[in-house]
Design a protein around this motif. Structure first.
Motif, PDB file in Angstrom:
ATOM      1  N   ALA A 138       0.834  -1.196   0.000  1.00 58.76           N
ATOM      2  CA  ALA A 138       0.000   0.000   0.000  1.00 58.76           C
ATOM      3  C   ALA A 138       0.865   1.241   0.000  1.00 58.76           C
ATOM      4  CB  ALA A 138      -0.919   0.015   1.223  1.00 58.76           C
ATOM      5  N   ASN A 139       0.446   2.236  -0.793  1.00 58.02           N
ATOM      6  CA  ASN A 139       1.021   3.577  -0.639  1.00 58.02           C
ATOM      7  C   ASN A 139      -0.113   4.536  -0.331  1.00 58.02           C
ATOM      8  OD1 ASN A 139       0.541   5.697  -2.848  1.00 58.02           O
ATOM      9  ND2 ASN A 139       1.184   3.986  -4.138  1.00 58.02           N
ATOM     10  N   VAL A 140       0.154   5.457   0.574  1.00 54.23           N
ATOM     11  CA  VAL A 140      -0.875   6.358   1.078  1.00 54.23           C
ATOM     12  C   VAL A 140      -0.657   7.772   0.570  1.00 54.23           C
ATOM     13  CG1 VAL A 140      -1.337   4.917   3.088  1.00 54.23           C
ATOM     14  CG2 VAL A 140       0.373   6.738   3.248  1.00 54.23           C
ATOM     15  N   ARG A 141       0.074   7.900  -0.539  1.00 54.04           N
ATOM     16  CA  ARG A 141       0.330   9.205  -1.138  1.00 54.04           C
ATOM     17  C   ARG A 141      -0.279   9.314  -2.528  1.00 54.04           C
ATOM     18  NH1 ARG A 141       6.546   9.017  -1.122  1.00 54.04           N
ATOM     19  NH2 ARG A 141       6.039   6.828  -1.464  1.00 54.04           N
ATOM     20  N   LEU A 142      -1.163   8.373  -2.830  1.00 57.11           N
ATOM     21  CA  LEU A 142      -1.876   8.359  -4.107  1.00 57.11           C
ATOM     22  C   LEU A 142      -0.893   8.366  -5.286  1.00 57.11           C
ATOM     23  CD1 LEU A 142      -4.930   8.134  -4.372  1.00 57.11           C
ATOM     24  CD2 LEU A 142      -4.995  10.546  -5.013  1.00 57.11           C
ATOM     25  N   ARG A 143       0.211   7.617  -5.131  1.00 58.01           N
ATOM     26  CA  ARG A 143       1.188   7.511  -6.223  1.00 58.01           C
ATOM     27  C   ARG A 143       0.754   6.387  -7.162  1.00 58.01           C
ATOM     28  NH1 ARG A 143       6.339   9.710  -4.911  1.00 58.01           N
ATOM     29  NH2 ARG A 143       5.890  11.621  -3.736  1.00 58.01           N
ATOM     30  N   PHE A 144       0.475   6.736  -8.428  1.00 60.02           N
ATOM     31  CA  PHE A 144       0.093   5.733  -9.425  1.00 60.02           C
ATOM     32  C   PHE A 144       1.381   5.083  -9.928  1.00 60.02           C
ATOM     33  CE2 PHE A 144      -4.415   6.749 -10.860  1.00 60.02           C
ATOM     34  CZ  PHE A 144      -4.720   7.438  -9.701  1.00 60.02           C
ATOM     35  N   SER A 145       1.934   4.204  -9.116  1.00 63.24           N
ATOM     36  CA  SER A 145       3.275   3.721  -9.381  1.00 63.24           C
ATOM     37  C   SER A 145       3.342   2.208  -9.505  1.00 63.24           C
ATOM     38  CB  SER A 145       4.216   4.178  -8.269  1.00 63.24           C
ATOM     39  OG  SER A 145       5.512   3.660  -8.470  1.00 63.24           O
ATOM     40  N   GLU A 146       4.261   1.757 -10.355  1.00 62.39           N
ATOM     41  CA  GLU A 146       4.562   0.335 -10.497  1.00 62.39           C
ATOM     42  C   GLU A 146       5.904   0.004  -9.842  1.00 62.39           C
ATOM     43  OE1 GLU A 146       4.297  -0.700 -14.640  1.00 62.39           O
ATOM     44  OE2 GLU A 146       2.336   0.238 -14.885  1.00 62.39           O
ATOM     45  N   MET A 147       6.436   0.958  -9.114  1.00 62.24           N
ATOM     46  CA  MET A 147       7.749   0.782  -8.490  1.00 62.24           C
ATOM     47  C   MET A 147       7.582   0.410  -7.027  1.00 62.24           C
ATOM     48  SD  MET A 147       9.465   1.439 -11.120  1.00 62.24           S
ATOM     49  CE  MET A 147      11.119   1.431 -10.452  1.00 62.24           C
ATOM     50  N   ALA A 148       8.262  -0.647  -6.618  1.00 57.61           N
ATOM     51  CA  ALA A 148       8.110  -1.155  -5.263  1.00 57.61           C
ATOM     52  C   ALA A 148       8.512  -0.122  -4.211  1.00 57.61           C
ATOM     53  CB  ALA A 148       8.927  -2.432  -5.094  1.00 57.61           C
ATOM     54  N   HIS A 149       9.510   0.703  -4.490  1.00 59.64           N
ATOM     55  CA  HIS A 149       9.978   1.653  -3.477  1.00 59.64           C
ATOM     56  C   HIS A 149       8.967   2.767  -3.190  1.00 59.64           C
ATOM     57  CE1 HIS A 149      11.375   3.809  -7.152  1.00 59.64           C
ATOM     58  NE2 HIS A 149      11.023   4.864  -6.449  1.00 59.64           N
ATOM     59  N   GLU A 150       7.928   2.883  -4.018  1.00 58.30           N
ATOM     60  CA  GLU A 150       6.885   3.892  -3.764  1.00 58.30           C
ATOM     61  C   GLU A 150       5.851   3.406  -2.752  1.00 58.30           C
ATOM     62  OE1 GLU A 150       6.935   6.872  -4.767  1.00 58.30           O
ATOM     63  OE2 GLU A 150       7.808   7.049  -6.764  1.00 58.30           O
ATOM     64  N   TYR A 151       5.932   2.172  -2.351  1.00 55.12           N
ATOM     65  CA  TYR A 151       4.939   1.590  -1.443  1.00 55.12           C
ATOM     66  C   TYR A 151       5.544   1.478  -0.039  1.00 55.12           C
ATOM     67  CZ  TYR A 151       2.045   0.826  -5.465  1.00 55.12           C
ATOM     68  OH  TYR A 151       1.275   1.032  -6.585  1.00 55.12           O
ATOM     69  N   GLU A 152       4.836   2.089   0.925  1.00 51.66           N
ATOM     70  CA  GLU A 152       5.375   2.185   2.282  1.00 51.66           C
ATOM     71  C   GLU A 152       5.060   0.957   3.145  1.00 51.66           C
ATOM     72  OE1 GLU A 152       3.668   6.440   1.432  1.00 51.66           O
ATOM     73  OE2 GLU A 152       3.102   4.368   1.017  1.00 51.66           O
ATOM     74  N   TYR A 153       3.974   0.280   2.815  1.00 52.68           N
ATOM     75  CA  TYR A 153       3.506  -0.804   3.678  1.00 52.68           C
ATOM     76  C   TYR A 153       3.422  -2.102   2.887  1.00 52.68           C
ATOM     77  CZ  TYR A 153       2.259   3.196   6.497  1.00 52.68           C
ATOM     78  OH  TYR A 153       2.311   4.365   7.209  1.00 52.68           O
ATOM     79  N   TRP A 154       3.833  -3.185   3.559  1.00 45.26           N
ATOM     80  CA  TRP A 154       3.892  -4.487   2.905  1.00 45.26           C
ATOM     81  C   TRP A 154       3.352  -5.578   3.814  1.00 45.26           C
ATOM     82  CZ3 TRP A 154       5.731  -5.209  -2.079  1.00 45.26           C
ATOM     83  CH2 TRP A 154       6.307  -4.087  -2.672  1.00 45.26           C
ATOM     84  N   GLY A 155       2.718  -6.565   3.183  1.00 43.87           N
ATOM     85  CA  GLY A 155       2.339  -7.768   3.904  1.00 43.87           C
ATOM     86  C   GLY A 155       3.508  -8.730   3.970  1.00 43.87           C
ATOM     87  N   GLN A 156       3.258  -9.877   4.580  1.00 41.61           N
ATOM     88  CA  GLN A 156       4.320 -10.851   4.808  1.00 41.61           C
ATOM     89  C   GLN A 156       4.567 -11.737   3.587  1.00 41.61           C
ATOM     90  OE1 GLN A 156       1.216 -11.239   5.730  1.00 41.61           O
ATOM     91  NE2 GLN A 156       0.667 -13.376   5.311  1.00 41.61           N
ATOM     92  N   GLY A 157       3.652 -11.732   2.634  1.00 40.48           N
ATOM     93  CA  GLY A 157       3.805 -12.540   1.425  1.00 40.48           C
ATOM     94  C   GLY A 157       3.110 -13.881   1.527  1.00 40.48           C
ATOM     95  N   THR A 158       2.693 -14.381   0.375  1.00 39.04           N
ATOM     96  CA  THR A 158       2.084 -15.702   0.310  1.00 39.04           C
ATOM     97  C   THR A 158       2.636 -16.422  -0.926  1.00 39.04           C
ATOM     98  OG1 THR A 158      -0.030 -16.916   0.338  1.00 39.04           O
ATOM     99  CG2 THR A 158       0.026 -14.900  -0.966  1.00 39.04           C
ATOM    100  N   GLN A 159       2.971 -17.680  -0.759  1.00 37.72           N
ATOM    101  CA  GLN A 159       3.623 -18.451  -1.827  1.00 37.72           C
ATOM    102  C   GLN A 159       2.581 -18.979  -2.811  1.00 37.72           C
ATOM    103  OE1 GLN A 159       7.074 -19.283  -2.356  1.00 37.72           O
ATOM    104  NE2 GLN A 159       6.262 -20.008  -4.320  1.00 37.72           N
ATOM    105  N   VAL A 160       2.851 -18.758  -4.098  1.00 44.70           N
ATOM    106  CA  VAL A 160       2.060 -19.363  -5.169  1.00 44.70           C
ATOM    107  C   VAL A 160       3.001 -20.234  -5.988  1.00 44.70           C
ATOM    108  CG1 VAL A 160       0.767 -18.930  -7.292  1.00 44.70           C
ATOM    109  CG2 VAL A 160       0.371 -17.503  -5.270  1.00 44.70           C
ATOM    110  N   THR A 161       2.649 -21.500  -6.099  1.00 49.90           N
ATOM    111  CA  THR A 161       3.468 -22.434  -6.872  1.00 49.90           C
ATOM    112  C   THR A 161       2.597 -23.065  -7.958  1.00 49.90           C
ATOM    113  OG1 THR A 161       4.833 -22.923  -4.936  1.00 49.90           O
ATOM    114  CG2 THR A 161       4.950 -24.465  -6.791  1.00 49.90           C
ATOM    115  N   VAL A 162       3.049 -22.920  -9.211  1.00 51.35           N
ATOM    116  CA  VAL A 162       2.323 -23.491 -10.343  1.00 51.35           C
ATOM    117  C   VAL A 162       3.155 -24.646 -10.898  1.00 51.35           C
ATOM    118  CG1 VAL A 162       1.213 -23.037 -12.553  1.00 51.35           C
ATOM    119  CG2 VAL A 162       1.377 -21.213 -10.845  1.00 51.35           C
ATOM    120  N   SER A 163       2.564 -25.833 -10.861  1.00 48.06           N
ATOM    121  CA  SER A 163       3.287 -27.012 -11.341  1.00 48.06           C
ATOM    122  C   SER A 163       3.006 -27.228 -12.822  1.00 48.06           C
ATOM    123  CB  SER A 163       2.874 -28.245 -10.541  1.00 48.06           C
ATOM    124  OG  SER A 163       1.499 -28.499 -10.725  1.00 48.06           O
ATOM    125  N   SER A 164       4.051 -27.606 -13.528  1.00 53.00           N
ATOM    126  CA  SER A 164       3.907 -27.796 -14.983  1.00 53.00           C
ATOM    127  C   SER A 164       3.472 -29.217 -15.300  1.00 53.00           C
ATOM    128  CB  SER A 164       5.229 -27.480 -15.666  1.00 53.00           C
ATOM    129  OG  SER A 164       6.250 -28.289 -15.148  1.00 53.00           O
TER     130      SER A 164
END
Length: 124
Positions: free
Chosen positions: A98-124
């Motif tokens: 989440a960024n709380v400055r209304l930055r329409f950004s695709e850059m990770a450094h523009e986002y101040e808050y992050w979750g812990q992450g969740t793993q997605v695994t796609v098997s071929s």
């Protein structure tokens, strides 16, 4: 301050679907943009999609256009990432941000808050 908790990751076969959820807690969402990023082993964190909380405007990265959809539910303060037609190369840890400055950004450094992450695994 924004707190983010992701869920919904797992193991799926190529061509399958998953829906990720990101539950958000904040005092206000008035200037908030919520996004999903992903990071595969040995690679940099990559933009997937973002949504402007107030307006619902969305943007998706080219590799996922037509397959992934970001959305939000006001009543649950939750952002979703619906992933269809999954490919092996979608395998990664997916992060809600989440960024709380209304930055329409695709850059990770523009986002101040992050979750812990969740793993997605796609098997071929």
């Amino acid at each position: 301050q924004v707190e983010l908790v992701e869920s919904g990751g797992g193991l799926v076969q190529t061509g399958g679907s998953l829906r990720l959820s990101c539950a958000a807690a904040a005092r206000t969402f008035s200037r908030t943009i919520m996004a999903w990023f992903r990071q595969a082993p040995g690679k940099e964190r990559e933009f997937v999609a973002f949504i402007v909380w107030n307006t619902g405007y969305t943007r998706h990265a080219d590799p996922v256009k037509g397959r992934f959809t970001i959305s939000r539910d006001y009543t649950k303060n939750t952002v979703y990432l619906q992933m269809n037609s999954l490919k092996f190369e979608d395998t990664a840890v997916y992060y809600c941000a989440a960024n709380v400055r209304l930055r329409f950004s695709e850059m990770a450094h523009e986002y101040e808050y992050w979750g812990q992450g969740t793993q997605v695994t796609v098997s071929s």
